[in-house]
Design a protein around this motif. Structure first.
Motif, mmCIF file in Angstrom:
data_model
loop_
_atom_site.group_PDB
_atom_site.id
_atom_site.type_symbol
_atom_site.label_atom_id
_atom_site.label_comp_id
_atom_site.label_asym_id
_atom_site.label_seq_id
_atom_site.Cartn_x
_atom_site.Cartn_y
_atom_site.Cartn_z
ATOM 1 N N LEU B 78 34.553 46.580 39.535
ATOM 2 C CA LEU B 78 33.281 45.865 39.621
ATOM 3 C C LEU B 78 33.424 44.478 40.228
ATOM 4 O O LEU B 78 32.572 44.051 40.998
ATOM 5 N N SER B 79 34.491 43.778 39.845
ATOM 6 C CA SER B 79 34.571 42.390 40.309
ATOM 7 C C SER B 79 35.889 42.025 40.955
ATOM 8 O O SER B 79 36.063 40.905 41.407
ATOM 9 N N GLY B 80 36.852 42.961 40.992
ATOM 10 C CA GLY B 80 38.156 42.634 41.562
ATOM 11 C C GLY B 80 38.931 41.692 40.670
ATOM 12 O O GLY B 80 39.810 40.973 41.132
ATOM 13 N N GLY B 155 39.432 42.225 51.545
ATOM 14 C CA GLY B 155 38.010 42.347 51.209
ATOM 15 C C GLY B 155 37.216 41.216 51.844
ATOM 16 O O GLY B 155 37.779 40.225 52.323
ATOM 17 N N ALA B 156 35.896 41.377 51.837
ATOM 18 C CA ALA B 156 35.004 40.446 52.547
ATOM 19 C C ALA B 156 35.127 39.003 52.057
ATOM 20 O O ALA B 156 34.926 38.065 52.822
ATOM 21 N N ARG B 178 39.281 43.276 58.136
ATOM 22 C CA ARG B 178 38.492 42.800 56.992
ATOM 23 C C ARG B 178 37.393 43.831 56.713
ATOM 24 O O ARG B 178 36.693 44.259 57.622
ATOM 25 N N LEU B 179 37.267 44.195 55.428
ATOM 26 C CA LEU B 179 36.246 45.173 55.048
ATOM 27 C C LEU B 179 34.880 44.511 55.015
ATOM 28 O O LEU B 179 34.772 43.297 54.846
ATOM 29 N N MET B 186 36.154 45.502 45.636
ATOM 30 C CA MET B 186 36.829 45.559 46.950
ATOM 31 C C MET B 186 36.737 44.228 47.674
ATOM 32 O O MET B 186 37.604 43.882 48.468
ATOM 33 N N ASP B 187 35.662 43.480 47.448
ATOM 34 C CA ASP B 187 35.456 42.217 48.165
ATOM 35 C C ASP B 187 36.545 41.205 47.826
ATOM 36 O O ASP B 187 36.832 40.318 48.617
ATOM 37 N N ASN B 188 37.121 41.299 46.621
ATOM 38 C CA ASN B 188 38.120 40.313 46.182
ATOM 39 C C ASN B 188 39.524 40.887 46.160
ATOM 40 O O ASN B 188 40.400 40.369 45.481
#
Lengths: 139, 406
Positions: B78-80, B155-156, B178-179, B186-188
């Motif tokens: 959920l939050s990396g 991640g982004a 970069r995703l 995934m962003d983190n």
């Protein structure tokens, strides 16, 4: 008179928010072992914010239109400085999840933009008033 | 003095400018309505986008983790939120033989402080390129070659350093791609080859750098952090979970549908609340504006009577009132939508974090549709509220209205 009061008060409030906000309401990251970029941006914004607030106070007190026009230009450029400090000149932390990027930076951008737009409107209004007083619009 | 003809629009503008406080109050009502409608629509859409993104990226049907680490695994998704937990790699072989397991892959987790980030730990996820089916679909959107040992997909929200490189435990990785933003963990996260992350962990362990007991004590070469499973068609996820529990001890399992259904229910409630609240606010705004316009028109009876005596037709009188209402509504709508945009878009990261739900802003097209819908609904509120009072005053007997109260 009304416009002078309202614009002067607005600039004082915006200046105080820009100067004090990064340390209080929308504060930057706490200083750990090493102060990060956001700390130095906040320090610099104290200066820019106080400049805007004091210039706004002068705008309240001074009635001379020419001087107020000059003060409005100062406010415009101070607003640009307040915008550039956290975005280009010094910056904030690298991670988008830090408080300085989530809260402080958007708040400073919005407040600086308000100073820029309001001072620009003030400049235009003062210039138009000056033209009217000099009789340019009389047919 | 201006010598332009007095049109309906110009007359309406003069009337509005002449009573600044009254005009301001009317604009404020429409502003609040437009603010609530636009912000509600964008928030609702952002939560839905976040949930859809989460559903797409869950990938595996079941995740097997060490006993007691279910919440930690959910934190990664959920939050990396950086975690490190390990169990014996041999369990992967045991699980592969269980009925109902179609495909499986293992991952290795390590957290670190990036050299280029302030003080936020970064989750490194080691993937097995030969068996991975969870992250490969997303990675292959931005990078199709084999992930080499010193390369990373980020991640982004990961900030890469100078020359597009990241340093972890004194080892340099180049950012291969970069995703896209997903509003999930995934962003983190940083994705590397599983061989590379194990070597990194071993190196960090030897140097005693930033590792905790779980890393210090683990036999890293023979350890993994999780086994991700895709169930065979025709098998129920719960049945496969039961089958695995029968064969393997000392593990916990997380079903993707459990993660998803929890958020889905919460989102359903929030969306229903936003919808009801928006509808109620629109009706309330209509009622308030109707009352205000009725009172305003009542107080201007003599003015309208004079206009009628000067030759204004009943239709023009109605048009004048509705034009005033429309101008007020348009200004209020634009101000409300602008204010909502200034609050929501710059602070979207903060709002998403406070809500504690996956939050992904709609694309430009979606935002434009919500903006136009809000402007139309809010702009219509003024004329709709004023029409009854406008028609009523236009039908009043002019002489009686003019002499009223004398």
């Amino acid at each position: 008179m009304k416009n002078r009061l309202s614009s002067g008060i607005l600039f004082v409030v915006l200046g105080l928010l820009i100067g004090v906000g990064p340390r209080t309401i929308f504060s930057v990251c706490p200083v750990g072992n090493m102060p990060m970029s956001c700390h130095w941006s906040a320090m610099a914004e104290i200066g820019a914010g106080m400049l805007i607030a004091l210039t706004g106070a002068l705008l309240l007190l001074i009635q001379n239109a020419q001087i107020r026009l000059g003060l409005s230009f100062t406010l415009f450029l101070s607003g640009v400085l307040a915008l550039l400090l956290p975005t280009v000149l010094i910056g904030m932390c690298g991670s988008v999840h830090m408080d300085c990027n989530k809260l402080t930076l958007p708040a400073l951008v919005i407040l600086s933009a308000l100073v820029i737009v309001t001072s620009a409107v003030n400049i235009i209004s003062l210039l138009l008033n000056e033209k009217r007083r000099s009789g340019t619009y009389v047919r | 003095m201006s010598d332009k003809p007095l049109s309906i629009t110009r007359l309406s503008l003069y009337n509005l400018r002449g009573k600044a406080f009254r005009t301001g109050a009317l604009i404020a009502v429409v502003l609040v309505l437009a603010f609530a409608l636009f912000s509600g629509a964008v928030l609702s859409a952002s939560l839905q986008n976040g949930l859809n993104s989460l559903k797409e990226r869950l990938g595996a049907d079941i995740a097997v983790v060490p006993l007691g680490y279910e919440n930690s695994y959910q934190g990664i998704i959920l939050s990396g939120e950086p975690v490190r937990f390990y169990f014996d790699r041999a369990l992967e072989q045991q699980i592969s033989k269980v009925d109902g397991v179609e495909q499986l892959t293992s991952q290795f987790y390590l957290s670190t402080l990036s050299a280029d980030c302030c003080s936020v730990p970064v989750q490194i996820i080691g993937i097995d390129p030969e068996t991975d089916f969870v992250t490969k679909p997303w990675i292959s959107e931005v990078y199709r070659e084999e992930l080499k040992d010193r390369q990373a997909i980020v991640g982004a929200d990961i900030a890469a350093g100078k020359d597009n490189k990241l340093t972890f435990y004194n080892h340099e990785f180049s950012v291969a791609a970069r995703l896209e933003k997903t509003s999930t963990g995934m962003d983190n996260s940083v994705f590397v080859n599983i061989r590379a992350v194990k070597a990194l962990a071993e190196s960090a362990k030897k140097q005693g750098l930033g590792t905790n007991a779980s890393v210090q004590e683990a036999d890293l070469e023979n350890s993994i952090s999780s086994v991700l499973i895709k169930t065979e068609r025709g098998y129920d996820t719960d049945q496969v979970v039961t089958n695995i529990r029968r064969e393997v001890d000392g593990i916990s399992m997380v079903k993707s549908k459990s993660i998803f259904s929890g958020f889905s229910e919460n989102l359903g409630i929030i969306k229903a609340f936003i919808g009801i609240y928006s509808a109620a606010l629109w009706i309330l705004a209509l009622l308030i504006l109707a009352i205000l316009f009725s009172a305003i028109i009542s107080s201007r009876k003599k003015e309208f009577s004079v206009l009628r005596i000067m030759g204004t037709t009943r239709v023009k009188l109605v048009r004048a009132v509705l034009t005033e209402a429309m101008l007020v509504s348009i200004v209020g709508s634009l101000a409300g939508v602008s204010l909502a945009a200034v609050v929501i878009f710059p602070f979207s990261a903060y709002i998403g974090e406070q809500l504690g739900l996956p939050f992904l802003l709609p694309d430009i097209g979606g935002i434009f549709v919500y903006m136009i819908s809000t402007l139309v609904l809010s702009s219509a509120s003024g004329p709709l509220s004023a029409i009854y009072a406008a028609v009523k005053i236009s039908r009043a007997e002019t002489y009686i209205t003019l002499r009223e109260g004398e």
